[in-house]
Design an enzyme around this catalytic site. Structure first.
Site, PDB file in Angstrom:
ATOM      1  N   ASN A  14      -8.202  17.488 -30.125  1.00  0.00           N
ATOM      2  CA  ASN A  14      -8.017  17.338 -28.669  1.00  0.00           C
ATOM      3  C   ASN A  14      -6.905  18.243 -28.161  1.00  0.00           C
ATOM      4  O   ASN A  14      -6.999  18.796 -27.063  1.00  0.00           O
ATOM      5  CB  ASN A  14      -7.733  15.876 -28.312  1.00  0.00           C
ATOM      6  CG  ASN A  14      -9.015  15.081 -28.203  1.00  0.00           C
ATOM      7  OD1 ASN A  14      -9.762  15.230 -27.253  1.00  0.00           O
ATOM      8  ND2 ASN A  14      -9.294  14.268 -29.217  1.00  0.00           N
ATOM      9  N   MET A  78      -0.871   7.804 -32.796  1.00  0.00           N
ATOM     10  CA  MET A  78      -1.215   6.456 -33.240  1.00  0.00           C
ATOM     11  C   MET A  78      -0.035   5.477 -33.183  1.00  0.00           C
ATOM     12  O   MET A  78       0.071   4.561 -33.998  1.00  0.00           O
ATOM     13  CB  MET A  78      -1.823   6.510 -34.642  1.00  0.00           C
ATOM     14  CG  MET A  78      -3.094   7.368 -34.709  1.00  0.00           C
ATOM     15  SD  MET A  78      -4.309   7.043 -33.397  1.00  0.00           S
ATOM     16  CE  MET A  78      -5.122   5.627 -34.102  1.00  0.00           C
ATOM     17  N   HIS A  97      -8.964   7.974 -25.505  1.00  0.00           N
ATOM     18  CA  HIS A  97      -9.347   6.883 -26.406  1.00  0.00           C
ATOM     19  C   HIS A  97     -10.856   6.945 -26.676  1.00  0.00           C
ATOM     20  O   HIS A  97     -11.643   7.136 -25.742  1.00  0.00           O
ATOM     21  CB  HIS A  97      -8.979   5.529 -25.783  1.00  0.00           C
ATOM     22  CG  HIS A  97      -9.307   4.388 -26.677  1.00  0.00           C
ATOM     23  ND1 HIS A  97      -8.514   4.035 -27.747  1.00  0.00           N
ATOM     24  CD2 HIS A  97     -10.381   3.554 -26.697  1.00  0.00           C
ATOM     25  CE1 HIS A  97      -9.075   3.023 -28.380  1.00  0.00           C
ATOM     26  NE2 HIS A  97     -10.211   2.714 -27.770  1.00  0.00           N
ATOM     27  N   ALA A 161     -17.400  14.877 -26.634  1.00  0.00           N
ATOM     28  CA  ALA A 161     -17.208  14.408 -25.248  1.00  0.00           C
ATOM     29  C   ALA A 161     -15.716  14.385 -24.895  1.00  0.00           C
ATOM     30  O   ALA A 161     -15.318  14.752 -23.787  1.00  0.00           O
ATOM     31  CB  ALA A 161     -17.824  13.029 -25.071  1.00  0.00           C
TER      32      ALA A 161
END
Ligand code: GAR
Length: 182
Positions: A14, A78, A97, A161
């Site tokens: 990400n 985390m 998330h 996604a």
């Protein structure tokens, strides 16, 4: 130009997706894991990194490093973000998330979804508050669960996604922060 810090504990895919769009804005990457892929990716991109493992006053130690930062993006981080860091960045901390919140908060959401025999899941970008994955939702994308999905294949499709909606959500938030002047 807004300055962004990214916090992550994992492989950093990400972070990489954010970097493709915000190479000028991302100025710092912080991890709590010495061997994390996100640190390697940041170093390869020439972005300053810092390691802040757990222990006493973790939030205060991280906060000290964030002088001049406008926005924090959690990307596979985390740990819970606590005060004083949390209250120093009101509506300025985002998280990605791997579920359609408020469903399946917490760890390994894709495994929870499979165990539940759900038919659809997805991912969510949200503002971070004091709860576990409870802050206001900014963007979501649905991901279908296929009959033969394993935890690995499902998580991989969710991540595709994620890499679409995280940069999009950051763009929206930066636009709000600058009064639409982007
Ligand atoms: C991502 O799938 C992200 O949604 C998840 O960790 C992964 C990190 O991957 N985060 C959480 O589960 C937070 N509760 P990455 O290091 O490749 O970006």
């Amino acid at each position: 130009m807004a300055k962004i810090a990214v916090l992550g504990s994992g492989t950093g895919s990400n972070f990489q997706a954010l970097l493709e769009e915000f190479a000028d804005e991302i100025v710092l990457v912080i991890s709590d894991q010495p061997g994390a892929g996100i640190l390697e990716k940041a170093k390869a991109a020439g972005i300053p990194t810092a390691l802040e493992e757990g222990g006493p006053r973790l939030s205060a130690r991280i906060l000290k490093r964030l002088d001049g930062i406008d926005l924090i993006c959690l990307a596979g981080y985390m740990r819970l973000v606590k005060d004083p860091l949390l209250s120093a960045f009101p509506k300025r901390i985002l998280n990605i998330h791997p579920s359609l919140l408020p469903m399946y908060p917490g760890k390994a959401a894709w495994e929870q979804v499979l165990a539940d025999k759900a038919e659809v899941t997805g991912c969510t970008v949200h503002y971070v508050d004091a709860g576990i994955d409870t802050g206001e939702v900014i963007l979501q994308e649905k991901v279908a669960i296929l009959m033969n999905d394993t935890a690995k294949t499902l998580h991989a499709r969710i991540q595709i996604a994620e890499h679409r909606i995280y940069p999009e959500a950051v763009r929206l938030v930066l636009k709000k922060m600058t009064g639409g002047a982007l």
